[in-house]
Design an enzyme around this catalytic site. Structure first.
Site, PDB file in Angstrom:
ATOM      1  N   CYS A 118      15.300 103.221  41.301  1.00  0.00           N
ATOM      2  CA  CYS A 118      15.765 103.374  39.912  1.00  0.00           C
ATOM      3  C   CYS A 118      14.886 104.321  39.106  1.00  0.00           C
ATOM      4  CB  CYS A 118      15.837 102.017  39.236  1.00  0.00           C
ATOM      5  SG  CYS A 118      16.993 100.945  40.067  1.00  0.00           S
ATOM      6  N   HIS A 258      16.242 103.328  31.710  1.00  0.00           N
ATOM      7  CA  HIS A 258      17.017 102.958  32.898  1.00  0.00           C
ATOM      8  C   HIS A 258      17.857 101.746  32.545  1.00  0.00           C
ATOM      9  CE1 HIS A 258      18.207 101.758  36.824  1.00  0.00           C
ATOM     10  NE2 HIS A 258      17.405 100.699  36.861  1.00  0.00           N
ATOM     11  N   ASN A 288      24.365  99.299  36.643  1.00  0.00           N
ATOM     12  CA  ASN A 288      23.166  99.959  37.153  1.00  0.00           C
ATOM     13  C   ASN A 288      23.561 100.958  38.252  1.00  0.00           C
ATOM     14  OD1 ASN A 288      20.705 100.661  38.253  1.00  0.00           O
ATOM     15  ND2 ASN A 288      19.920  98.568  38.399  1.00  0.00           N
TER      16      ASN A 288
HETATM   17  O1  UT7 Z   1      17.160  98.349  38.584  1.00  0.00           O
HETATM   18  C1  UT7 Z   1      16.082  98.084  39.395  1.00  0.00           C
HETATM   19  C2  UT7 Z   1      15.338  96.879  39.106  1.00  0.00           C
HETATM   20  N1  UT7 Z   1      16.170  95.704  39.016  1.00  0.00           N
HETATM   21  C3  UT7 Z   1      16.204  95.036  37.892  1.00  0.00           C
HETATM   22  O2  UT7 Z   1      15.603  95.446  36.939  1.00  0.00           O
HETATM   23  C4  UT7 Z   1      16.954  93.728  37.871  1.00  0.00           C
HETATM   24  C5  UT7 Z   1      16.036  92.650  37.369  1.00  0.00           C
HETATM   25  N2  UT7 Z   1      16.639  91.325  37.360  1.00  0.00           N
HETATM   26  C6  UT7 Z   1      17.626  90.982  36.518  1.00  0.00           C
HETATM   27  O3  UT7 Z   1      18.169  91.803  35.787  1.00  0.00           O
HETATM   28  C7  UT7 Z   1      18.016  89.511  36.423  1.00  0.00           C
HETATM   29  O4  UT7 Z   1      17.049  88.770  37.096  1.00  0.00           O
HETATM   30  C8  UT7 Z   1      19.412  89.200  37.036  1.00  0.00           C
HETATM   31  C9  UT7 Z   1      20.489  89.751  36.152  1.00  0.00           C
HETATM   32  C10 UT7 Z   1      19.502  89.787  38.435  1.00  0.00           C
HETATM   33  C11 UT7 Z   1      19.593  87.686  37.119  1.00  0.00           C
HETATM   34  O5  UT7 Z   1      19.393  87.104  35.823  1.00  0.00           O
HETATM   35  P1  UT7 Z   1      18.429  85.844  35.657  1.00  0.00           P
HETATM   36  O6  UT7 Z   1      18.523  85.431  34.245  1.00  0.00           O
HETATM   37  O7  UT7 Z   1      17.080  86.226  36.184  1.00  0.00           O
HETATM   38  O8  UT7 Z   1      19.117  84.773  36.558  1.00  0.00           O
HETATM   39  P2  UT7 Z   1      18.560  84.005  37.856  1.00  0.00           P
HETATM   40  O9  UT7 Z   1      18.480  84.928  39.019  1.00  0.00           O
HETATM   41  O10 UT7 Z   1      17.341  83.241  37.483  1.00  0.00           O
HETATM   42  O11 UT7 Z   1      19.738  82.990  38.078  1.00  0.00           O
HETATM   43  C12 UT7 Z   1      20.091  82.017  37.111  1.00  0.00           C
HETATM   44  C13 UT7 Z   1      21.277  81.250  37.635  1.00  0.00           C
HETATM   45  C14 UT7 Z   1      21.128  80.750  39.055  1.00  0.00           C
HETATM   46  O12 UT7 Z   1      21.742  79.500  39.161  1.00  0.00           O
HETATM   47  P3  UT7 Z   1      20.856  78.153  39.137  1.00  0.00           P
HETATM   48  O13 UT7 Z   1      19.919  78.272  40.287  1.00  0.00           O
HETATM   49  O14 UT7 Z   1      20.151  78.172  37.798  1.00  0.00           O
HETATM   50  O15 UT7 Z   1      21.879  77.089  39.273  1.00  0.00           O
HETATM   51  C15 UT7 Z   1      21.909  81.750  39.874  1.00  0.00           C
HETATM   52  O16 UT7 Z   1      22.404  81.199  41.076  1.00  0.00           O
HETATM   53  O17 UT7 Z   1      22.432  82.094  37.620  1.00  0.00           O
HETATM   54  C16 UT7 Z   1      23.050  82.054  38.916  1.00  0.00           C
HETATM   55  N3  UT7 Z   1      23.674  83.347  39.171  1.00  0.00           N
HETATM   56  C17 UT7 Z   1      24.923  83.629  38.751  1.00  0.00           C
HETATM   57  N4  UT7 Z   1      25.842  82.922  38.084  1.00  0.00           N
HETATM   58  C18 UT7 Z   1      27.012  83.511  37.807  1.00  0.00           C
HETATM   59  C19 UT7 Z   1      23.157  84.437  39.788  1.00  0.00           C
HETATM   60  N5  UT7 Z   1      24.064  85.419  39.803  1.00  0.00           N
HETATM   61  C20 UT7 Z   1      25.161  84.956  39.167  1.00  0.00           C
HETATM   62  C21 UT7 Z   1      26.412  85.514  38.851  1.00  0.00           C
HETATM   63  N6  UT7 Z   1      27.300  84.772  38.180  1.00  0.00           N
HETATM   64  N7  UT7 Z   1      26.729  86.785  39.187  1.00  0.00           N
END
Ligand code: UT7
Length: 333
Positions: A118, A258, A288
């Site tokens: 990225c 980004h 992204n």
């Molecule tokens: O571009 C290069 C670098 N990459 C980034 O900068 C991405 C960095 N990370 C992020 O943007 C965020 O971490 C995400 C958008 C990927 C995820 O958001 P989050 O607030 O960190 O969520 P999480 O991974 O902690 O997941 C929270 C919950 C989980 O469920 P439980 O365990 O709390 O029951 C996940 O299973 O959300 C669930 N989850 C979803 N729910 C609905 C994960 N993906 C999804 C989804 N739809 N697509």
């Protein structure tokens, strides 16, 4: 003391996104997700997908470069060098830059690809600048493009909601005045490599039945861990380049970040002390696009920019890689 003979400036920008729009509601039908979750957690409403057989990242690069050449009235034969930032090259080799050069008729140019995920566009842009600043080259094209849909598992909700396809290109030339690329800071830390990577297909794990079964050819990301590194590092490095150049928040005209997650962008803007009116966002339309996000953002908001505007470009991505770049915009529209 600076060894620069010239200052490099962006003299044109153009982007390209494929026509097919993959909306959140369509994703709701594919995986267990909701529009509400995607919008609240990321800010993304839709993303573009490059459909069709044998359509690689070079298609995105060719389309955005053709538009750039037309717009800047540039003969392809006058291009000295094409640098492409991508993690989804058409093939491991030859480079996607080579394929693009051939397709647009840039017969006097040489080219190579840069892999910095990225942050790829920032790494490629600063590389391109060196050739202008030293006086060895007059016209350098820098492209950031990724066909992320080629490495996404659409059966798994974690990543398929985040990424899209698209790319943008800029023309770098000698600046006639004080405008252009002023400064940059680039960093990388390989100890974060396991948290965001494509495990399969390289020399470590060549393609095999096993790698396919393990889904090693799809992007792997530990989202919440990467999030923490992204928030801290993108904000730190953006603040650092401001301090290094004695820029106050009032001096900054726009932040061009980004586009991975709106929450990461908000944290960066907050640290820089710039209000939302200065933060350029198009994540809701494209998601992204990895190396594509920053040039796509420059293209989308080009009409806003006035000569002399101070722009801060900032990125964080796989590797880990991150960086910030300070430029003074060089033309009025
Ligand atoms: O571009 C290069 C670098 N990459 C980034 O900068 C991405 C960095 N990370 C992020 O943007 C965020 O971490 C995400 C958008 C990927 C995820 O958001 P989050 O607030 O960190 O969520 P999480 O991974 O902690 O997941 C929270 C919950 C989980 O469920 P439980 O365990 O709390 O029951 C996940 O299973 O959300 C669930 N989850 C979803 N729910 C609905 C994960 N993906 C999804 C989804 N739809 N697509």
């Amino acid at each position: 003391m600076s060894s620069k003979k010239y200052k490099a400036c962006i003299s044109g920008v153009h982007g390209y996104v494929p026509d097919y729009v993959l909306t959140n509601s369509e994703l709701e039908k594919l995986v267990d997700t909701t529009d509400e979750w995607i919008v609240t957690r990321t800010g993304i409403k839709e993303r573009r997908i490059l459909k069709g057989e044998l359509q690689g990242t070079s298609v995105l690069g060719v389309r955005c470069l053709e538009g750039l050449l037309e717009k800047t009235n540039t003969n392809p034969k006058d291009i000295d060098l094409i640098i492409v930032a991508t993690v989804t090259p058409d093939m491991f080799f030859p480079s996607t830059a080579n394929l693009i050069a051939d397709k647009v008729g840039a017969s006097k140019a040489y080219g190579f690809d840069i892999s910095a995920a990225c942050s790829g566009f920032l790494f490629a842009l600063t590389t391109g600048c060196q050739f202008i600043e030293s006086g060895t080259h007059k016209k350098v094209v820098v492209i950031g493009a990724d066909k992320m849909s080629s490495i996404i598992d659409y059966d798994e909700r974690k990543n398929c909601v985040l990424f899209g396809d698209g790319g943008g290109s800029v023309l770098l030339e000698r600046s006639n005045d004080d405008t252009g690329i002023q400064d940059y800071i680039l960093r990388s830390d390989g100890s974060g490599s396991d948290m965001l990577c494509l495990r399969g297909g390289g020399s470590l794990r060549p393609a095999s039945i096993e790698t396919i079964k393990n889904k090693d050819h799809y992007i792997y990301q530990e989202g919440s861990s990467v999030f923490k590194f992204a928030v801290t590092n993108m904000a730190d490095i953006s603040e650092e380049i401001m301090k290094k150049n004695n820029l106050s928040s009032d001096d900054v005209s726009y932040l061009v970040p980004h586009q991975a997650n709106k929450r990461i962008i908000d944290a960066t803007a907050k640290r820089m002390g710039v209000g939302p009116e200065k933060v350029l966002l198009n994540i809701e339309k494209y998601g992204n696009t990895t190396a594509g996000t920053i040039p796509l953002c420059l293209w989308d908001f080009e009409k806003k920019f006035k000569k002399g505007d101070n722009l801060i470009l900032a990125a964080f991505g796989g590797g880990f890689t991150w960086g910030s770049l300070y430029l003074k915009w060089s033309y009025n529209n």
